[in-house]
Write an enzyme that holds these catalytic residues in place. Structure first.
Site, PDB file in Angstrom:
ATOM      1  N   ASP A 159       1.112  -0.869   0.361  1.00 31.77           N
ATOM      2  CA  ASP A 159      -0.004   0.296   0.164  1.00 31.77           C
ATOM      3  C   ASP A 159       0.571   1.111  -0.229  1.00 31.77           C
ATOM      4  OD1 ASP A 159      -2.871   1.151   0.331  1.00 31.77           O
ATOM      5  OD2 ASP A 159      -1.339   2.319   2.334  1.00 31.77           O
ATOM      6  N   ILE A 160       0.612   2.252  -0.684  1.00 27.50           N
ATOM      7  CA  ILE A 160       1.260   3.568  -0.869  1.00 27.50           C
ATOM      8  C   ILE A 160       0.547   4.497  -0.104  1.00 27.50           C
ATOM      9  CG2 ILE A 160       2.462   5.969  -1.860  1.00 27.50           C
ATOM     10  CD1 ILE A 160       3.409   2.742  -2.761  1.00 27.50           C
ATOM     11  N   HIS A 207       5.413  14.252 -15.972  1.00 26.67           N
ATOM     12  CA  HIS A 207       5.836  15.275 -16.017  1.00 26.67           C
ATOM     13  C   HIS A 207       5.912  16.005 -15.470  1.00 26.67           C
ATOM     14  CE1 HIS A 207       2.895  18.812 -16.606  1.00 26.67           C
ATOM     15  NE2 HIS A 207       2.016  17.540 -17.249  1.00 26.67           N
ATOM     16  N   GLU A 220       7.351  18.976 -20.444  1.00 24.83           N
ATOM     17  CA  GLU A 220       6.419  18.716 -21.111  1.00 24.83           C
ATOM     18  C   GLU A 220       4.804  19.502 -21.569  1.00 24.83           C
ATOM     19  OE1 GLU A 220       1.388  16.895 -21.215  1.00 24.83           O
ATOM     20  OE2 GLU A 220       3.201  18.148 -20.302  1.00 24.83           O
ATOM     21  N   HIS A 224      -4.162  24.421 -15.542  1.00 29.28           N
ATOM     22  CA  HIS A 224      -3.036  25.536 -16.129  1.00 29.28           C
ATOM     23  C   HIS A 224      -3.751  26.450 -15.392  1.00 29.28           C
ATOM     24  CE1 HIS A 224      -1.679  23.021 -19.645  1.00 29.28           C
ATOM     25  NE2 HIS A 224      -1.580  22.283 -18.555  1.00 29.28           N
ATOM     26  N   ASP A 247      -4.933   8.886  -3.941  1.00 37.41           N
ATOM     27  CA  ASP A 247      -4.674   7.521  -3.012  1.00 37.41           C
ATOM     28  C   ASP A 247      -5.266   6.587  -4.038  1.00 37.41           C
ATOM     29  OD1 ASP A 247      -4.218   5.666  -0.660  1.00 37.41           O
ATOM     30  OD2 ASP A 247      -5.464   5.816  -0.088  1.00 37.41           O
ATOM     31  N   ASP A 297      -1.818   3.297  -5.764  1.00 37.11           N
ATOM     32  CA  ASP A 297      -1.685   2.218  -4.806  1.00 37.11           C
ATOM     33  C   ASP A 297      -2.089   1.683  -6.235  1.00 37.11           C
ATOM     34  OD1 ASP A 297      -1.708   2.975  -2.561  1.00 37.11           O
ATOM     35  OD2 ASP A 297      -4.055   3.026  -1.959  1.00 37.11           O
TER      36      ASP A 297
HETATM   37  N1  TRP Z   1      -0.446  17.998 -19.324  1.00 39.06           N
HETATM   38  C1  TRP Z   1      -2.093  17.464 -20.042  1.00 39.06           C
HETATM   39  C2  TRP Z   1      -2.082  18.982 -20.885  1.00 39.06           C
HETATM   40  O1  TRP Z   1      -1.985  19.318 -20.273  1.00 39.06           O
HETATM   41  C3  TRP Z   1      -2.799  17.267 -19.691  1.00 39.06           C
HETATM   42  C4  TRP Z   1      -3.650  16.861 -20.004  1.00 39.06           C
HETATM   43  C5  TRP Z   1      -5.048  16.703 -21.217  1.00 39.06           C
HETATM   44  C6  TRP Z   1      -3.780  14.901 -20.478  1.00 39.06           C
HETATM   45  N2  TRP Z   1      -5.159  15.633 -21.441  1.00 39.06           N
HETATM   46  C7  TRP Z   1      -4.514  14.389 -21.204  1.00 39.06           C
HETATM   47  C8  TRP Z   1      -2.892  13.962 -19.685  1.00 39.06           C
HETATM   48  C9  TRP Z   1      -4.764  13.006 -21.736  1.00 39.06           C
HETATM   49  C10 TRP Z   1      -3.013  12.217 -20.063  1.00 39.06           C
HETATM   50  C11 TRP Z   1      -4.030  12.520 -20.878  1.00 39.06           C
HETATM   51  O2  TRP Z   1      -2.741  18.823 -22.188  1.00 39.06           O
HETATM   52 ZN    ZN Z   2       0.171  17.388 -17.861  1.00 38.49          ZN
END
Ligand code: TRP
Ligand code: ZN
Ligand code: CA
Length: 434
Positions: free
Chosen positions: A38-39, A120, A166, A281, A296, A300
């Site tokens: 378990d984390i 990321h 990212e 964002h 959580d 896990d």
């Molecule tokens: N970091 C991604 C972004 O800003 C967030 C995101 C949007 C995402 N859609 C996603 C992450 C689908 C995983 C899967 O675009």
């Molecule tokens: Zn993201």
């Protein structure tokens, strides 16, 4: 083609009536993997609080090219170094600024089969990025620390990664993959991506990519009784795309970004018919922007996937090995096929613990009856038919008491597909004499 269990039960009824189903009793057992710990979500939350402090001390963000990014990287690296990881900082340039990826290898395991998990670490400039993507970064970090605490010695090699830039378009992860020689890419069995896994109004989304990885996550949530859906909010919008683009099997989890939760989704998961993450964002993506239950469960689920996918070695047990790696197509609902090995040079009888390595690729393994056939024709059933076992593939080492058989001679793996639609092939068959 996949069928529901109910459809399949009907399809198979004809086969049963035709007397094709022998009363198969398993006579052999497959090896079991170690269970994941378990984390502790409190630890994951502490990492988020630390990332928040880093942002606050560095102009309110942890974005590419800003001081808060490098401080985030140094924070994660220090924890990993202290836990015994081999860490590497990979530097790149994007939009005129230096970016960094952090790669952490857990020493040991088969380095030709690597299970990799990543997230990321950069935020956008407008906020501290605690859900996007402190959540994935912190959960992957705590999983790496859990591996160290457990002294886990997986069969496969474990590698963890935190990506830079990212938010500028998957820049860091693409840089990593592009700079990996093709022989190194081929060693990555799975890349697991975690980007936004603690959204305040969460959904439970599983990436629909590699079927085995997807199933591993779905199994975990099914065990909790939590329904999941396939991730559709922009496939390819995170770092897994960099791996998927070069043919590496990928998977991952996501709790939703700016899209609105539907009333059907509120029915199944609770919450409200508003954005999964109303602070996506923006400056309010702080430690208040996290759903602890989602964080959580996903933390896990990551552990479950890491432990499950990293076990199952292809390291041969010590002994004399006879192996046939030629692919044999298994005709759908057809005649039995065999893959054989010719055992020579083993005096006397076969052992009571003959290791039978079976590697069958198939889209519905319940269809298959798998037998070991000794040189004199004696049949040892390894796996019976099962209408309900919809999992992919048979990859297992069975232990067979073959002490009444002469060792030398031709041994066969015999496989018959006893139900329509799903198909596959024998990938390899291996006997190990201790
Ligand atoms: N970091 C991604 C972004 O800003 C967030 C995101 C949007 C995402 N859609 C996603 C992450 C689908 C995983 C899967 O675009
Ligand atoms: Zn993201
Ligand atoms: Ca079939």
């Amino acid at each position: 083609m996949r069928h529901s269990a109910r459809q399949r039960a009907l399809i198979v009824a004809g086969a049963a009536l035709a007397g094709l189903l022998a009363g198969a009793v398993p006579t052999a057992s497959a090896q079991q993997a170690a269970a994941a710990p378990d984390i502790p979500v409190a630890n994951v939350k502490q990492h988020l609080a630390d990332l928040q402090s880093i942002a606050t001390a560095n102009g309110g963000n942890r974005a590419h090219g800003r001081a808060g990014y490098r401080a985030s990287l140094d924070f994660v690296k220090a924890k990993l170094d202290a836990a015994g990881y081999t860490t590497t900082i990979q530097q790149f340039t994007s939009s005129g600024a230096t970016g960094y990826n952090l790669i952490a290898d857990w020493p040991g395991g088969d380095t030709s089969q690597i299970v990799m998990a990543g997230a990321h670490l950069d935020s956008v400039t407008s906020g501290p990025g605690i859900n996007d993507n402190g959540s994935g970064s912190a959960a992957v970090l705590e999983n790496a620390l859990a591996v160290a605490r457990a002294g886990y010695q997986p069969d496969k090699h474990l590698r963890f990664a935190w990506w830079g830039a990212e938010e500028l378009g998957l820049v860091g992860s693409r840089y990593y993959v592009n700079n990996l020689p093709s022989a190194e890419r081929a060693k990555i069995s799975a890349y697991l991506n975690f980007d936004m896994i603690g959204s305040p109004n969460p959904g439970y989304f599983v990436y629909d990519d590699d079927p085995a990885i997807e199933k591993t996550f779905k199994d975990y949530f099914a065990g909790l009784g939590v329904p999941t859906e396939i991730e559709t909010e922009g496939d390819g919008r995170s770092d897994h795309a960099s791996f998927k683009n070069v043919g590496i099997p990928v998977g991952g989890l996501f709790t939703g970004a700016s899209r609105t939760k539907t009333s059907a989704q509120v029915q199944k998961w609770g919450g409200t018919t508003t954005s999964f993450d109303r602070c996506y964002h923006s400056s309010c993506d702080t430690t208040s922007n996290i759903n602890d239950t989602a964080l959580d469960r996903n933390s896990d689920a990551i552990a479950h996937a890491i432990w499950t996918l990293s076990s199952g070695t292809t390291n041969p047990p010590t002994g004399t090995v006879f192996e046939n790696t030629a692919d044999v197509t298994i005709p759908d609902y057809g005649a039995a096929v065999t893959s054989s090995v010719n055992v020579t040079g083993i005096p006397g009888n076969a052992p009571s613990d003959l290791a039978v390595g079976v590697d069958i690729v198939h889209t519905w393994r319940g269809d298959l009856v798998v037998d070991l056939v000794a040189p004199d024709g004696t049949v040892y059933n390894l796996k019976p038919y099962s209408s309900s076992d919809s999992a992919d593939n048979v990859k297992a080492t069975y232990t067979v008491n073959a002490s009444s058989e002469t060792a030398n001679g031709t041994w066969s793996l015999r496989v018959q597909d006893r139900a329509r639609y799903d198909t596959g092939y024998i990938n390899s068959f291996k006997l190990t004499f201790p």
